[in-house]
Design an enzyme around this catalytic site. Structure first.
Site, mmCIF file in Angstrom:
data_model
loop_
_atom_site.group_PDB
_atom_site.id
_atom_site.type_symbol
_atom_site.label_atom_id
_atom_site.label_comp_id
_atom_site.label_asym_id
_atom_site.label_seq_id
_atom_site.Cartn_x
_atom_site.Cartn_y
_atom_site.Cartn_z
ATOM 1 N N THR A 28 9.420 -0.424 4.033
ATOM 2 C CA THR A 28 9.415 0.673 2.843
ATOM 3 C C THR A 28 8.379 1.390 2.838
ATOM 4 O O THR A 28 7.764 0.722 2.629
ATOM 5 C CB THR A 28 10.265 0.723 1.885
ATOM 6 O OG1 THR A 28 11.182 0.182 2.023
ATOM 7 C CG2 THR A 28 10.776 1.499 0.642
ATOM 8 N N SER A 30 6.660 6.121 3.505
ATOM 9 C CA SER A 30 6.476 6.057 4.408
ATOM 10 C C SER A 30 5.674 6.230 5.831
ATOM 11 O O SER A 30 6.193 6.413 7.365
ATOM 12 C CB SER A 30 5.111 7.985 3.861
ATOM 13 O OG SER A 30 4.088 7.209 3.791
ATOM 14 N N GLY A 82 4.486 -1.466 5.633
ATOM 15 C CA GLY A 82 3.268 -0.883 5.546
ATOM 16 C C GLY A 82 2.522 -1.275 4.591
ATOM 17 O O GLY A 82 3.096 -2.485 3.896
ATOM 18 N N ALA A 83 1.609 -1.038 3.818
ATOM 19 C CA ALA A 83 0.889 -1.281 2.559
ATOM 20 C C ALA A 83 0.405 -0.492 1.846
ATOM 21 O O ALA A 83 -0.303 0.650 2.369
ATOM 22 C CB ALA A 83 -0.005 -3.207 3.576
ATOM 23 N N LYS A 94 1.156 -4.886 -1.742
ATOM 24 C CA LYS A 94 2.373 -3.762 -1.702
ATOM 25 C C LYS A 94 3.204 -3.627 -2.770
ATOM 26 O O LYS A 94 3.124 -3.690 -3.875
ATOM 27 C CB LYS A 94 2.997 -4.688 -1.365
ATOM 28 C CG LYS A 94 2.490 -4.898 0.448
ATOM 29 C CD LYS A 94 3.790 -5.163 1.314
ATOM 30 C CE LYS A 94 4.910 -4.394 1.773
ATOM 31 N NZ LYS A 94 5.034 -3.153 1.678
ATOM 32 N N GLY A 95 3.714 -2.319 -3.292
ATOM 33 C CA GLY A 95 5.061 -2.286 -4.037
ATOM 34 C C GLY A 95 4.913 -0.492 -4.346
ATOM 35 O O GLY A 95 5.898 -0.245 -5.881
ATOM 36 N N GLU A 103 10.930 -6.931 0.024
ATOM 37 C CA GLU A 103 10.053 -6.524 0.946
ATOM 38 C C GLU A 103 9.429 -8.218 0.776
ATOM 39 O O GLU A 103 8.965 -8.268 2.032
ATOM 40 C CB GLU A 103 8.298 -5.737 -0.034
ATOM 41 C CG GLU A 103 8.936 -4.434 0.430
ATOM 42 C CD GLU A 103 8.036 -3.337 0.590
ATOM 43 O OE1 GLU A 103 7.823 -2.049 0.833
ATOM 44 O OE2 GLU A 103 7.711 -3.700 -0.441
HETATM 45 C C1 5RP Z 1 6.701 -0.385 -0.836
HETATM 46 C C2 5RP Z 1 5.821 -0.619 -0.300
HETATM 47 C C3 5RP Z 1 5.098 0.316 0.730
HETATM 48 O O1 5RP Z 1 4.817 -0.153 1.888
HETATM 49 C C4 5RP Z 1 3.679 0.936 0.748
HETATM 50 O O2 5RP Z 1 4.244 1.728 -0.678
HETATM 51 C C5 5RP Z 1 2.979 2.076 1.221
HETATM 52 O O3 5RP Z 1 3.809 2.745 1.991
HETATM 53 P P1 5RP Z 1 3.272 4.966 2.767
HETATM 54 O O4 5RP Z 1 3.422 3.834 3.456
HETATM 55 O O5 5RP Z 1 4.180 5.362 2.188
HETATM 56 O O6 5RP Z 1 2.167 4.437 2.219
HETATM 57 O O7 5RP Z 1 4.870 -1.471 -0.836
HETATM 58 O O8 5RP Z 1 6.965 -0.651 -1.723
#
Ligand code: 5RP
Length: 221
Positions: A28, A30, A82-83, A94-95, A103
């Site tokens: 989840t 961007s 992602g992270a 994450k989160g 996740e």
């Molecule tokens: C969602 C996550 C996402 O992987 C993390 O927040 C990174 O987000 P983005 O790719 O938008 O930078 O852990 O719960």
């Protein structure tokens, strides 16, 4: 190059780990949104995806990708996500997007976790990014007190209910030099559903996008 372009680079490089006919886990955020779009545009045709959030499910379905329940899919070969932070051992926070629990479940069910980030997410020690903790609503204050006891400053994520009907505490002030121990400790507290530390089961590969290209890292030994 913008941070978003760097995320897209990392997402594109992750297509190399996907094979025709696979059922893959999809995270989840961007960066993953780029991955879903690129998978649809130019990736191999997968059989199905196991999604880590309602938001990703909606995007996958909009691309015509079948979404399967993890209980039906069984063990997965690949999870792409992602992270918010990654350390040199590929342990993660994450989160940020609130999907940490699902996740973590999909990561656990997957043989290989390929994490896709832009270079701003790479840190020596985890903890600058507030650590998300998903909590059963009635335990919120009790868990917040325990987090203060640990040296953190928890803050309720306003107006957020997770896909699982819970709340999130974002914790600042923790310098996570032993993230496995902190993950284990917080996980034990009744009322905690999930802590956004992916240390016991971190990523297997980290793909880092930046203005200079894409670098694939393995955990430092
Ligand atoms: C969602 C996550 C996402 O992987 C993390 O927040 C990174 O987000 P983005 O790719 O938008 O930078 O852990 O719960």
């Amino acid at each position: 190059m913008s941070q978003d372009d760097a995320k897209r680079r990392a997402a594109e490089a992750a297509l190399a780990y996907v094979h025709e006919g696979d059922t893959i886990g999809v995270g989840t955020g961007s960066t993953v949104n780029h991955f879903i779009e690129l998978l649809d545009q130019k990736g191999p045709r997968i059989e199905a995806a196991v999604s880590s959030s309602e938001a990703s499910t909606e995007r996958l379905r909009a691309c015509g990708i079948k979404v399967r329940d993890l209980n039906q899919a069984g063990a997965l070969d690949l999870y792409v996500d992602g992270a918010d932070e990654a350390d040199p051992h590929l342990r993660l926070i994450k989160g940020g997007g609130g999907a940490l629990t699902r996740e973590k479940i999909v990561a656990e069910a997957s043989r290989r976790f390929v994490c896709i980030v832009d270079e701003s997410k790479c840190v020596r020690v985890l903890g600058d990014f507030p650590l998300p903790v998903e909590v059963i609503p009635m335990a919120r204050s009790m868990i917040a007190r325990k987090l203060v006891g640990m040296g953190g400053q928890p803050k309720l994520r306003e107006d957020v209910t997770t896909d699982n009907g819970n709340v999130i505490l974002d914790v600042t002030g923790l310098r996570l030099t032993d993230p496995v121990a902190v993950e284990q400790e917080i996980n034990q507290w009744p009322g905690v559903v999930c802590v956004g530390l992916f240390a016991r089961r971190g990523a297997d590969l980290l793909i880092v996008g930046s203005a200079s290209g894409v670098e694939t890292r393995q955990a430092a030994s």
